[in-house]
Motif scaffolding. Structure first.
Motif, mmCIF file in Angstrom:
data_model
loop_
_atom_site.group_PDB
_atom_site.id
_atom_site.type_symbol
_atom_site.label_atom_id
_atom_site.label_comp_id
_atom_site.label_asym_id
_atom_site.label_seq_id
_atom_site.Cartn_x
_atom_site.Cartn_y
_atom_site.Cartn_z
ATOM 1 N N CYS A 1 9.106 4.435 1.353
ATOM 2 C CA CYS A 1 7.769 5.157 1.289
ATOM 3 C C CYS A 1 7.535 6.025 2.467
ATOM 4 O O CYS A 1 6.740 6.846 2.439
ATOM 5 C CB CYS A 1 6.765 4.233 0.914
ATOM 6 N N ILE A 2 7.987 5.527 3.670
ATOM 7 C CA ILE A 2 7.475 6.021 4.844
ATOM 8 C C ILE A 2 8.184 7.477 5.225
ATOM 9 O O ILE A 2 9.271 7.476 5.106
ATOM 10 C CB ILE A 2 7.559 5.293 6.116
ATOM 11 N N GLU A 3 7.280 8.611 5.537
ATOM 12 C CA GLU A 3 8.074 9.863 5.753
ATOM 13 C C GLU A 3 7.613 10.208 7.343
ATOM 14 O O GLU A 3 8.212 10.982 7.899
ATOM 15 C CB GLU A 3 7.474 11.021 5.037
ATOM 16 N N VAL A 4 6.574 9.576 7.734
ATOM 17 C CA VAL A 4 6.263 10.068 9.076
ATOM 18 C C VAL A 4 5.944 8.560 9.800
ATOM 19 O O VAL A 4 5.140 7.810 9.349
ATOM 20 C CB VAL A 4 4.988 10.834 9.316
ATOM 21 N N ALA B 1 19.093 10.704 2.462
ATOM 22 C CA ALA B 1 17.818 10.132 1.419
ATOM 23 C C ALA B 1 17.189 11.222 0.719
ATOM 24 O O ALA B 1 17.296 12.321 1.374
ATOM 25 C CB ALA B 1 17.085 9.084 2.291
ATOM 26 N N GLU B 2 16.362 10.832 -0.257
ATOM 27 C CA GLU B 2 15.845 11.548 -1.083
ATOM 28 C C GLU B 2 14.460 12.072 -0.129
ATOM 29 O O GLU B 2 14.089 13.120 -0.017
ATOM 30 C CB GLU B 2 15.092 10.798 -2.229
ATOM 31 N N ARG B 3 13.867 10.785 0.670
ATOM 32 C CA ARG B 3 12.711 11.327 1.342
ATOM 33 C C ARG B 3 13.057 11.777 2.601
ATOM 34 O O ARG B 3 13.992 11.655 3.349
ATOM 35 C CB ARG B 3 11.967 9.890 1.604
ATOM 36 N N SER B 4 11.931 12.540 3.224
ATOM 37 C CA SER B 4 12.064 12.969 4.324
ATOM 38 C C SER B 4 11.496 11.940 5.475
ATOM 39 O O SER B 4 10.768 10.936 5.148
ATOM 40 C CB SER B 4 11.326 14.221 4.624
ATOM 41 N N LEU B 5 11.990 12.024 6.577
ATOM 42 C CA LEU B 5 11.497 10.960 7.544
ATOM 43 C C LEU B 5 11.661 11.741 9.022
ATOM 44 O O LEU B 5 12.898 12.146 9.390
ATOM 45 C CB LEU B 5 12.392 9.720 7.641
ATOM 46 N N TYR C 1 0.873 -1.278 0.018
ATOM 47 C CA TYR C 1 0.059 -0.021 -0.026
ATOM 48 C C TYR C 1 0.805 1.279 0.062
ATOM 49 O O TYR C 1 0.266 2.273 -0.121
ATOM 50 C CB TYR C 1 -1.027 0.026 1.290
ATOM 51 N N LYS C 2 2.216 1.259 0.377
ATOM 52 C CA LYS C 2 2.882 2.269 0.079
ATOM 53 C C LYS C 2 2.496 3.669 0.978
ATOM 54 O O LYS C 2 2.257 4.595 0.651
ATOM 55 C CB LYS C 2 3.355 2.828 -1.229
ATOM 56 N N PRO C 3 2.283 3.049 2.394
ATOM 57 C CA PRO C 3 1.780 4.306 3.010
ATOM 58 C C PRO C 3 2.772 5.412 3.460
ATOM 59 O O PRO C 3 4.036 5.071 3.501
ATOM 60 C CB PRO C 3 1.130 3.779 4.447
ATOM 61 N N LYS C 4 2.517 6.624 3.613
ATOM 62 C CA LYS C 4 3.505 7.652 3.975
ATOM 63 C C LYS C 4 3.693 8.233 5.466
ATOM 64 O O LYS C 4 4.678 8.195 6.049
ATOM 65 C CB LYS C 4 3.249 9.246 3.045
ATOM 66 N N LYS C 5 2.389 7.714 6.015
ATOM 67 C CA LYS C 5 2.504 8.204 7.332
ATOM 68 C C LYS C 5 2.038 6.990 8.201
ATOM 69 O O LYS C 5 0.713 6.275 7.851
ATOM 70 C CB LYS C 5 1.444 9.275 7.806
#
Ligand code: SAM
Length: 379
Positions: A60-63, A92-96, A36-40
């Motif tokens: 995929c997770i940012e939060v 990384a590209e993403r924020s976390l 499902y690639k959830p972000k949060k």
């Protein structure tokens, strides 16, 4: 001779799970995240943060947020959730952002709004009756994420487990069989407009399939998208949780880290090109036995053409590195054509802005400049 013991008795001593059951539960969640690639993502009843630690590697997770009523159990291992040296060396590209809160799933707090996935692994059986009553309204009514996963022991499996008399854990307030869990889950799903599917981990041994999985799992999916109005109206609740941990990971989305990465990449690329150019000059020097610096004119682009026919040639030539006196010039346009630099900056203008004041440039700002003095000394 036939073993006269009942089947359950035979299994009681030998049943083990490979991988261990807790790992199977975490793997189940990891697979769901992959799907499902959830972000949060929020993990309720996160205990020693092991699941959160595993999930921090899902790109995929940012939060990532953990909640537990017991602060000390979270604090035992929460240091694992801090960024490592490598995270700073190569952002990384993403924020976390990872946060841990102390509080109860029986209380609403606005910091738990806006999640895509909420996991409750082996949590509900630890809730007091009054907490279990509030739990659906907090999770499904208030938080209302797209997906909720709830796992809990399947009491039908207990006769197969060594040493289990009544409950599997002294802190369990109850243990449900499949019928009990499924009727609670179906009623909750119906009330809050979710669909629910049942599965589990920890397969029963051959011949005992009728008992079901050792851990039963319900995967709830919200039927309708949440409207911004309903999300806003819930945001009037006051804060009740206490934040016990917060880590913001370095990310290329943050201008500060992007600038460091771009400057490093530009210097590395320019340095590599400089070395290659000087190496070329040296080998020509050996071939012709003359002064490499004297041959520098060969590497200077002819930029004085103005004919339309040769316009393209002028552009291409202006991208070539060259030596002038003691200085090596590596055109920025050429550096920008390198995939990594291009990918980091997106546009040439952005590249120029990000390296301004951080890298030595020619007076017109079109090239990175290095001195050849040290190379000569070494040679
Ligand atoms: N989810 C973790 C896992 O699968 O490894 C640990 C589950 S542990 C068996 C249950 C956790 O729920 C404990 O850490 C306990 O402190 C927490 N807990 C119990 N009641 C709670 C409540 N009302 N609100 C939040 N957490 C609670």
């Amino acid at each position: 001779m036939m073993d006269k013991k009942p089947k359950e008795e035979q299994f009681r001593k030998i049943i083990t799970f490979t991988p261990p059951l807790y790992k199977q539960r975490y793997e189940f969640i990891k697979d769901l995240v992959g799907k499902y690639k959830p972000k949060k993502v929020a993990d309720l009843g996160c205990a020693d943060c092991t699941l959160l630690w595993m999930l921090k590697f899902c790109s995929c997770i940012e939060v990532l947020t953990g909640l537990d009523i017991c602060a000390s159990v979270m604090k035992e291992n929460m240091h694992r959730l801090y960024p490592l040296a490598g995270d700073y060396l190569q952002p990384a590209e993403r924020s976390l952002t990872i946060t841990l809160h102390q509080g109860s799933v029986a209380h609403k707090d606005p910091c738990m709004l806006g999640f895509d996935l909420v996991t409750c692994i082996e949590l509900i059986e630890h809730l007091e009756e009054s907490e279990l009553k509030e739990f659906p309204e907090v999770v499904f009514g208030f938080m209302a994420p797209s997906i909720v996963v709830i796992s809990t022991p399947n009491s039908e499996f207990n006769p197969l487990l060594p040493g289990v008399m009544l409950f599997r854990h002294p802190d369990h307030k109850f243990e449900w069989n499949r019928e009990q869990f499924q009727s609670w889950a179906l009623e909750t799903a119906r009330h809050y407009d979710y669909s629910v599917e049942f599965t589990g981990v920890g397969h029963p041994p051959t011949g005992m399939e009728n008992l079901g999985f050792c851990t039963q799992i319900g995967v709830f999916v919200r039927k309708y998208p949440q409207t911004s109005e309903s999300a806003q109206s819930e945001n009037t609740t006051g804060t009740v949780y206490k934040t016990v941990f917060k880590a913001v990971y370095p990310s290329l989305k943050d201008e500060k880290y992007l600038q460091i990465a771009v400057v490093n990449e530009v210097i590395f690329t320019a340095e590599t090109m400089k070395q290659s150019l000087l190496g070329q000059l040296m080998s020509e020097h050996e071939e012709y036995n003359d002064d490499p610096i004297e041959r520098k004119s060969k590497f200077q682009p002819s930029v004085n053409f103005f004919s339309e026919d040769i316009g393209k040639l002028v552009v291409e030539k202006s991208m070539e590195p060259f030596v002038n006196g003691n200085l090596v010039y590596i055109p920025l346009k050429r550096i920008f054509s390198f995939p990594r630099v291009n990918q980091l900056c997106g546009t040439f203008d952005r590249l120029c802005k990000l390296i301004a004041g951080k890298v030595t440039l020619s007076s017109d700002g079109s090239a990175v400049v290095f001195s050849t003095e040290h190379e000569n000394e070494e040679n």
